[in-house]
Design an enzyme around this catalytic site. Structure first.
Site, mmCIF file in Angstrom:
data_model
loop_
_atom_site.group_PDB
_atom_site.id
_atom_site.type_symbol
_atom_site.label_atom_id
_atom_site.label_comp_id
_atom_site.label_asym_id
_atom_site.label_seq_id
_atom_site.Cartn_x
_atom_site.Cartn_y
_atom_site.Cartn_z
ATOM 1 N N LYS A 1 -16.590 -14.668 17.053
ATOM 2 C CA LYS A 1 -18.001 -14.777 17.483
ATOM 3 C C LYS A 1 -18.909 -14.949 16.007
ATOM 4 O O LYS A 1 -19.820 -15.710 16.165
ATOM 5 C CB LYS A 1 -18.690 -14.010 18.180
ATOM 6 C CG LYS A 1 -17.999 -13.752 19.569
ATOM 7 C CD LYS A 1 -18.967 -13.387 20.811
ATOM 8 C CE LYS A 1 -18.316 -13.588 22.074
ATOM 9 N NZ LYS A 1 -19.049 -13.241 23.230
ATOM 10 N N LYS B 1 -9.611 -19.384 25.741
ATOM 11 C CA LYS B 1 -9.904 -18.591 26.959
ATOM 12 C C LYS B 1 -11.109 -19.269 27.532
ATOM 13 O O LYS B 1 -11.906 -19.883 26.857
ATOM 14 C CB LYS B 1 -9.976 -17.119 26.939
ATOM 15 C CG LYS B 1 -11.488 -16.733 26.564
ATOM 16 C CD LYS B 1 -11.630 -15.123 26.593
ATOM 17 C CE LYS B 1 -13.081 -14.865 26.383
ATOM 18 N NZ LYS B 1 -14.035 -14.357 27.138
ATOM 19 N N LYS C 1 -18.189 -18.325 28.802
ATOM 20 C CA LYS C 1 -19.386 -18.843 29.176
ATOM 21 C C LYS C 1 -20.171 -19.550 27.941
ATOM 22 O O LYS C 1 -21.203 -20.124 28.164
ATOM 23 C CB LYS C 1 -20.299 -18.104 30.142
ATOM 24 C CG LYS C 1 -20.510 -16.651 29.316
ATOM 25 C CD LYS C 1 -21.174 -15.566 30.131
ATOM 26 C CE LYS C 1 -21.003 -14.324 29.656
ATOM 27 N NZ LYS C 1 -20.987 -13.347 30.808
HETATM 28 P P1 ATP Z 1 -18.006 -15.010 26.205
HETATM 29 O O1 ATP Z 1 -16.906 -15.815 26.872
HETATM 30 O O2 ATP Z 1 -19.275 -15.690 26.110
HETATM 31 O O3 ATP Z 1 -17.678 -14.038 25.178
HETATM 32 P P2 ATP Z 1 -17.397 -13.430 28.591
HETATM 33 O O4 ATP Z 1 -17.126 -14.735 29.543
HETATM 34 O O5 ATP Z 1 -16.022 -13.032 27.956
HETATM 35 O O6 ATP Z 1 -18.201 -14.042 27.620
HETATM 36 P P3 ATP Z 1 -18.303 -11.309 29.335
HETATM 37 O O7 ATP Z 1 -19.509 -10.547 29.862
HETATM 38 O O8 ATP Z 1 -18.021 -10.902 27.848
HETATM 39 O O9 ATP Z 1 -18.144 -12.673 29.565
HETATM 40 O O10 ATP Z 1 -16.822 -10.354 30.229
HETATM 41 C C1 ATP Z 1 -16.938 -9.841 31.257
HETATM 42 C C2 ATP Z 1 -15.522 -9.537 31.861
HETATM 43 O O11 ATP Z 1 -14.796 -10.706 32.078
HETATM 44 C C3 ATP Z 1 -14.827 -8.846 30.761
HETATM 45 O O12 ATP Z 1 -13.995 -7.996 31.414
HETATM 46 C C4 ATP Z 1 -13.801 -9.894 30.182
HETATM 47 O O13 ATP Z 1 -12.783 -9.320 29.756
HETATM 48 C C5 ATP Z 1 -13.617 -10.706 31.376
HETATM 49 N N1 ATP Z 1 -13.150 -12.343 30.878
HETATM 50 C C6 ATP Z 1 -14.069 -12.842 30.247
HETATM 51 N N2 ATP Z 1 -13.430 -14.228 30.238
HETATM 52 C C7 ATP Z 1 -12.269 -14.077 30.934
HETATM 53 C C8 ATP Z 1 -11.425 -15.143 31.123
HETATM 54 N N3 ATP Z 1 -11.334 -16.338 30.640
HETATM 55 N N4 ATP Z 1 -10.268 -14.761 32.004
HETATM 56 C C9 ATP Z 1 -10.187 -13.480 32.365
HETATM 57 N N5 ATP Z 1 -11.088 -12.559 32.196
HETATM 58 C C10 ATP Z 1 -12.225 -12.847 31.300
#
Ligand code: ATP
Ligand code: LTN
Length: 335
Positions: free
Chosen positions: A116, A198, A201
């Site tokens: 990040k 991955k 968002k």
């Molecule tokens: P960013 O991708 O912007 O860092 P994020 O999408 O990871 O944000 P978070 O709120 O940080 O969102 O994550 C919430 C939950 O979703 C966490 O348990 C994280 O591990 C899971 N998660 C996030 N992205 C994925 C993905 N691509 N596949 C599976 N689980 C995910």
């Protein structure tokens, strides 16, 4: 130490924009599926969302939207505690105390910080660096046994284990050492435009993720445009990362094994597969979207749930903090 008969589950999610099917399949869906089995606490981590630039209005709106997302996905506030991190000040307080038993070198090794901050260490906040300590505080404040998260959070849960153990050996048994709960399937949903990254968002390209609130037309368009691998066979294989990802999404939403789906599409090509995948995703998200729209139209529902959740979580947090303060020699002198 609190010894409830059911295992304690704690997980958190940032109120930072739209949730996508990666968040759902990797985390929220598992919270719902395991809700009856455990003693659950789910936390909307608004303090974590301050680590990247935002505004008061955005953060406030995103917090209610996230509560409605979690409720619409099936979290029942009668069975699970749902609350906002900043409503329970013990999280921030414990984070400071735990930063004294967390090593600078440990934080420097966190890959999420490296990802990040990129090459921009001069202008990212110090909070982005200390973020994992706050996450450790969230988890161990509630005597958590299990932390259901996606694969990307594994390193942070390992840090929680190390910090809890270190605290216990320095000050005496105080914290339960938590374990990650990362499923074999759905723990790493990949981006639709680059299956080596991955789904995220914060990705600049909204076509790379399917938001839980995307319309059927948007979902269909994004799936049609999703990157595929060379060849035309609908199979999951190490040299077919894009198809492996799409098959995984199909399998989880339809409740059918990948092998069965592969068999169903033998000789049919990518086009037919993608058309059906779009239908599967749209169908799976429709009930969620209906409940979500109802909840968004009446924000008083979420506000009541969150107020009740903060009271329940706050009582547990306050009791635990008193023990922590005593162990660390921080007993109160105020009268
Ligand atoms: P960013 O991708 O912007 O860092 P994020 O999408 O990871 O944000 P978070 O709120 O940080 O969102 O994550 C919430 C939950 O979703 C966490 O348990 C994280 O591990 C899971 N998660 C996030 N992205 C994925 C993905 N691509 N596949 C599976 N689980 C995910
Ligand atoms: N860092 C996590 C969100 C998070 C969390 C937690 C997850 C904050 N506190 C406690 C599990 C337990 C993320 O970015 N996904």
């Amino acid at each position: 130490m609190n010894q409830p008969s059911r295992k304690r589950v704690f997980s958190g999610i940032q109120p930072s924009g739209v949730s996508h099917i990666g968040n759902y399949l990797g985390a929220i869906r598992n919270w719902v599926l395991q809700q009856e089995q455990y003693d659950n606490i789910f936390c909307i981590v608004n303090l974590h969302a301050l680590t990247l630039p935002t505004t008061a209005e955005t953060l406030h709106a995103n917090t209610i939207t996230m509560a409605n997302t979690i409720l619409a996905a099936g979290i029942d506030p009668e069975r699970s505690i749902l609350f906002v991190q900043g409503d329970v000040p013990e999280h921030a307080e414990l984070s400071w105390l735990l930063s004294s038993v967390t090593m600078y070198g440990e934080l420097r090794r966190m890959t999420q910080f490296k990802d990040k901050s990129g090459s921009d260490e001069e202008s990212v906040s110090a909070a982005l660096f200390s973020y994992p300590v706050l996450q450790v505080a969230d988890i161990i404040l509630y005597d958590t046994d299990l932390v259901p998260v996606g694969e990307d959070q594994k390193q942070h849960i390992e840090l929680a284990r190390d910090v809890a153990q270190r605290f216990n050996s320095r000050y005496g048994e105080t914290f339960v050492v938590p374990a990650p709960d990362i499923k074999k399937d759905g723990a790493r949903v990949m981006s639709l435009d680059d299956p080596t990254k991955k789904m995220s968002k914060s990705d600049r390209n909204p076509a790379s993720f399917i938001a839980l609130t995307d319309t059927p037309a948007e979902i269909t368009k994004k799936i049609k445009r999703a990157v595929t691998d060379s060849g035309s066979d609908v199979i999951a294989a190490p040299d077919k990362p894009a198809l492996t990802n799409l098959l995984g999404i199909y399998s989880l939403f339809a409740g059918i094994s990948v092998a069965e789906i592969e068999e169903r599409y033998t000789g049919k090509g990518y086009g037919a597969f993608k058309t059906d995948l779009a239908e599967v995703v749209v169908e799976a998200l429709t009930p969620f979207q209906q409940r979500f729209a109802e909840l968004q139209a009446d924000p008083a529902i979420a506000r009541n749930v969150l107020a009740d959740g903060a009271a329940r979580a706050g009582a547990q947090a306050a009791a635990k903090m008193q023990i922590v303060q005593e162990r660390m020699g921080l007993s109160q002198h105020r009268t």
